[in-house]
Design a protein around this motif. Structure first.
Motif, PDB file in Angstrom:
ATOM      1  N   LYS A  97       0.979  -1.277  -0.364  1.00 18.42           N
ATOM      2  CA  LYS A  97      -0.023  -0.079  -0.140  1.00 18.42           C
ATOM      3  C   LYS A  97       0.639   0.758  -0.263  1.00 18.42           C
ATOM      4  O   LYS A  97       0.489   1.884  -0.627  1.00 18.42           O
ATOM      5  CB  LYS A  97      -1.091  -0.013   1.137  1.00 18.42           C
ATOM      6  N   SER A  98       1.822   1.362   0.803  1.00 21.14           N
ATOM      7  CA  SER A  98       2.845   1.754   1.147  1.00 21.14           C
ATOM      8  C   SER A  98       3.742   2.411  -0.083  1.00 21.14           C
ATOM      9  O   SER A  98       3.852   3.791  -0.896  1.00 21.14           O
ATOM     10  CB  SER A  98       3.563   2.125   2.238  1.00 21.14           C
ATOM     11  N   ILE A  99       4.147   1.648  -0.817  1.00 19.76           N
ATOM     12  CA  ILE A  99       4.648   1.697  -2.547  1.00 19.76           C
ATOM     13  C   ILE A  99       3.770   2.204  -3.483  1.00 19.76           C
ATOM     14  O   ILE A  99       4.006   3.125  -4.427  1.00 19.76           O
ATOM     15  CB  ILE A  99       4.901   0.413  -2.885  1.00 19.76           C
ATOM     16  N   ILE A 100       2.273   1.692  -3.507  1.00 21.29           N
ATOM     17  CA  ILE A 100       1.012   2.114  -4.949  1.00 21.29           C
ATOM     18  C   ILE A 100       1.269   3.097  -4.379  1.00 21.29           C
ATOM     19  O   ILE A 100       0.847   4.564  -5.153  1.00 21.29           O
ATOM     20  CB  ILE A 100       0.165   1.161  -4.939  1.00 21.29           C
ATOM     21  N   VAL A 101       0.886   4.144  -2.620  1.00 20.02           N
ATOM     22  CA  VAL A 101      -0.474   5.196  -2.635  1.00 20.02           C
ATOM     23  C   VAL A 101       0.642   6.188  -2.006  1.00 20.02           C
ATOM     24  O   VAL A 101       1.521   5.880  -0.767  1.00 20.02           O
ATOM     25  CB  VAL A 101      -1.570   5.231  -1.761  1.00 20.02           C
ATOM     26  N   PRO A 102       1.102   7.122  -2.428  1.00 20.23           N
ATOM     27  CA  PRO A 102       2.002   8.838  -2.314  1.00 20.23           C
ATOM     28  C   PRO A 102       0.852   9.049  -0.745  1.00 20.23           C
ATOM     29  O   PRO A 102      -0.138   9.314  -1.269  1.00 20.23           O
ATOM     30  CB  PRO A 102       2.217   9.565  -3.286  1.00 20.23           C
TER      31      PRO A 102
END
Length: 408
Positions: free
Chosen positions: A182-187
């Protein structure tokens, strides 16, 4: 097929080794401690930007068979602009690498301290750190041999060692994979995170790596048909470097905020939570990060000076050796006696702040010149990505200069 692939692993791992130094380890540690997994997207952005710029540098080296500083000398026709560019490059790369070399060596020594303690030799009023001398001696031997293949193999080994060490440390902390994805995909921009985001990008997109990559690419490959190998080598190595940086952030995210200010504290913080082995794995990673950067920084400076002054860029050339010996020697002396010149470091930061957007702009310009690259010049997509990265580079440069004068 696999044998041919490994035979064509080239300067990519050296570039990864160069940007993952003690400074990167510290920035990633603080990002993980302060913001957990939240800023992993910023590292992914950094990886993409680094791949785009480093691929351009590698392509320029392979196709033109010249280093970036040599291209600058030949392609900037206006004598005043050319002189300004050369002075700026020499100031940023040579002074900068000399200033930061002590940090590279000290970072490697910090990793060794966890394993071997902190032996010191007292001479009069001065205390000499033995581990800094050991790291300096290892770097000297590898560079002095002057054999690119030996240097490449040694650094590839150290990069693999570093990668395994930090990856194992991250696995030991039992991270939440769903949260990571999630942290990689959603800034997200948590409060107070903007400077850390800039720091993560700034520690990965490094101006001296562009010079190092172009020079090493022309040393490794001599045919335009090798461009495919150069691209794969760049992507694989930079992604691996990015994964290492993300592993450091993941490892640091489990430590209480108040306990950590640098990577050494991270090693101590992991021990009570995950046992002594976590500390040792991290120590090995920090050692490898320090010594690889301690080797690549003087090497990059030697390529830059030789290219700017028209000297032979052969690793066995006397003048080439003199440059890296000078940079490495300064680093060893400053690290061994614990000397820190804040003014030199500030000057280097200002010079690097100016250099990054200028070199990114120059690289983008020269990558569109048919006279230099022919049919291998940039595509429209590469230019769009290059312009976006150049805007980021200007932002990073301004931030770096303002931070020196305490304006942000």
């Amino acid at each position: 097929m696999m044998k041919r692939f490994f035979k064509n692993i080239g300067p990519g791992p050296l570039v990864a080794a160069a940007f993952i130094g003690p400074g990167t380890v510290t920035v990633c540690t603080l990002a993980g401690v302060n913001f957990g997994y939240t800023l992993l997207w910023a590292m992914v952005l950094s990886i993409i930007a680094t791949i785009v710029l480093q691929e351009m540098a590698a392509r320029l080296g392979v196709v033109s068979q010249k280093g970036l500083s040599e291209i600058i000398k030949s392609e900037i026709k206006n004598p005043t602009l050319r002189l300004f560019a050369i002075i700026l490059i020499l100031s940023a790369i040579v002074v900068g690498n000399a200033a930061y070399e002590a940090g590279n060596i000290s970072g490697g020594a910090l990793g060794m301290q966890t394993l071997f303690g902190d032996p010191v030799i007292a001479v009069g009023d001065l205390n000499f750190n033995v581990l800094s001398l050991v790291i300096g001696a290892l770097a000297f031997v590898l560079l002095y041999i002057g054999n690119y293949k030996i240097l490449e193999k040694a650094l590839v080994f150290l990069v693999i060692l570093m990668s395994l060490a930090f990856l194992t440390t991250a696995i030991i902390t039992k991270p939440n994979v769903v949260d990571i994805v999630k942290s990689i995909i959603v800034p997200k921009f948590p409060e107070g995170s903007i400077l850390t985001v800039i720091g993560l990008i700034g520690t990965t997109v490094v101006p001296y790596n562009l010079f190092l990559h172009a020079s090493l690419a022309k040393t490794k490959w001599h045919n335009k048909s090798d461009l495919g190998f150069a691209r794969k080598d760049t992507i694989l190595a930079v992604v691996l470097g990015g994964v290492v940086s993300m592993c450091i952030m993941i490892s640091a995210s489990v430590i209480p905020f108040q306990d950590i200010s640098n990577a050494s504290d991270l090693a101590k913080g992991l021990e009570p939570l995950f046992g002594v082995y976590a500390k040792y794995f991290l120590a090995v990673g920090l050692f490898a990060a320090g010594i690889t950067s301690a080797i690549t920084a003087p090497l990059a400076a030697a390529f830059v000076v030789s290219g700017c002054l028209g000297w032979n860029t052969n690793l066995k050339s006397t003048k080439f050796k003199a440059v890296w010996i000078f940079i490495l020697g300064l680093g060893v002396v400053f690290s061994t006696i614990g000397f820190k010149s804040i003014e030199i470091i500030k000057f280097a930061q200002v010079a690097n702040g100016l250099l990054l957007p200028i070199i990114a702009g120059f690289l983008l310009w020269v990558m569109n010149r048919s006279a230099v690259l022919g049919r291998y010049k940039n595509s429209k997509l590469q230019n769009i990505l290059g312009v976006l990265i150049m805007i980021v580079a200007v932002f990073l440069g301004v931030k770096g200069i303002l931070s020196v004068f305490n304006l942000i």
